[in-house]
Design an enzyme around this catalytic site. Sequence first.
Site, PDB file in Angstrom:
ATOM      1  N   HIS A  31      44.702   4.786  -1.047  1.00  0.00           N
ATOM      2  CA  HIS A  31      45.622   4.944   0.109  1.00  0.00           C
ATOM      3  C   HIS A  31      46.002   6.387   0.239  1.00  0.00           C
ATOM      4  CE1 HIS A  31      48.741   4.428  -2.635  1.00  0.00           C
ATOM      5  NE2 HIS A  31      49.257   5.536  -2.103  1.00  0.00           N
ATOM      6  N   HIS A  33      47.251  13.217   0.722  1.00  0.00           N
ATOM      7  CA  HIS A  33      46.256  13.069  -0.381  1.00  0.00           C
ATOM      8  C   HIS A  33      46.193  11.420  -0.600  1.00  0.00           C
ATOM      9  CE1 HIS A  33      50.193  12.897  -2.404  1.00  0.00           C
ATOM     10  NE2 HIS A  33      49.478  11.923  -3.317  1.00  0.00           N
TER      11      HIS A  33
HETATM   12  P1  2AM Z   1      51.095   7.624  -3.726  1.00  0.00           P
HETATM   13  O1  2AM Z   1      49.557   7.952  -4.218  1.00  0.00           O
HETATM   14  O2  2AM Z   1      51.577   6.484  -3.013  1.00  0.00           O
HETATM   15  O3  2AM Z   1      51.530   8.913  -2.512  1.00  0.00           O
HETATM   16  C1  2AM Z   1      53.302  11.947  -6.992  1.00  0.00           C
HETATM   17  O4  2AM Z   1      54.269  11.183  -6.981  1.00  0.00           O
HETATM   18  C2  2AM Z   1      52.049  11.280  -6.376  1.00  0.00           C
HETATM   19  O5  2AM Z   1      51.726  10.144  -7.386  1.00  0.00           O
HETATM   20  C3  2AM Z   1      52.580  10.112  -5.184  1.00  0.00           C
HETATM   21  O6  2AM Z   1      51.572  10.621  -4.343  1.00  0.00           O
HETATM   22  C4  2AM Z   1      52.660   8.855  -5.769  1.00  0.00           C
HETATM   23  O7  2AM Z   1      52.270   7.941  -4.776  1.00  0.00           O
HETATM   24  C5  2AM Z   1      51.630   8.757  -6.984  1.00  0.00           C
HETATM   25  N1  2AM Z   1      52.355   8.040  -7.898  1.00  0.00           N
HETATM   26  C6  2AM Z   1      53.395   8.360  -8.414  1.00  0.00           C
HETATM   27  N2  2AM Z   1      53.624   7.213  -9.348  1.00  0.00           N
HETATM   28  C7  2AM Z   1      52.617   6.526  -9.445  1.00  0.00           C
HETATM   29  C8  2AM Z   1      52.042   5.376 -10.298  1.00  0.00           C
HETATM   30  N3  2AM Z   1      52.994   4.975 -11.182  1.00  0.00           N
HETATM   31  N4  2AM Z   1      50.957   4.989 -10.229  1.00  0.00           N
HETATM   32  C9  2AM Z   1      50.277   5.471  -9.229  1.00  0.00           C
HETATM   33  N5  2AM Z   1      50.504   6.401  -8.540  1.00  0.00           N
HETATM   34  C10 2AM Z   1      51.782   7.132  -8.396  1.00  0.00           C
END
Ligand code: 2AM
Length: 222
Positions: free
Chosen positions: A153, A68
């Site tokens: 991404h 995702h």
């Molecule tokens: P990702 O988008 O890089 O994959 C659950 O943890 C999801 O939320 C993951 O997909 C994660 O990274 C994203 N995520 C976790 N913490 C975050 C943050 N502080 N800011 C933005 N995305 C975050």
Amino acid sequence: GPLEEVSLPLYFGWFLLSSIQDKIKCTSMDFLKTLDTLEAFKKHLIDFSGKAEEVDLEQYFQPTGILHCTTKFCNYGKAEGAKEYAEKQAVKDSYGSIFDLSLGALFVTPRTFGARVSLTEEQLQLWPADADAEKQVESVPAAASLPLGSRAHVTLGCAEGVEPVQTGIDLLEILTLQQEGQQGEQVEEMELGTLTYYGTGKWLLNLREPISAPACFSSFYG
Ligand code: 2AM
């Protein structure tokens, strides 16, 4: 009441449809398989693993679940701007709709493996502009001057002990270097595209043909 407390998700995002998930997993595994056999990669192994030993990148990166592209991390309402984002008209209108994401590059660092997503104007409507995620990344201050949506991404894998949030930060670091005029070291023309090395274990493969990925805008509660 308790229902209200759980009414915001862990995050909103575009969830890739299953047919394209399989294709991307295949393509990305092929890329990793090739990357760790390249002399250029072996030359920089120290940056990558701290040792001069070979690494098996397919083992090194652990999959992180359904592919995702996160738009807004809400942390069940605890993250800044979560409620405002959930209430945006564009978010309500698009919830459950299918979008075509364009994946233009793959990148690898010692911490994460991801695909860069190039958002269209329409898709940027769903990107948090106010609580702009990019601008909150303290470790990459220069990222504040990158265009909106630069962080977009898909996380493809993380090294052991690394949280997926790191993938976006790694991407911003690479884009910041590009913006500062670092050309990187063009190391290889691969079948998939041009591979560039940006130092300290940062690799970017610009895809010859961007991958078009249908994805459903929705949310994840976990
Ligand atoms: P990702 O988008 O890089 O994959 C659950 O943890 C999801 O939320 C993951 O997909 C994660 O990274 C994203 N995520 C976790 N913490 C975050 C943050 N502080 N800011 C933005 N995305 C975050």
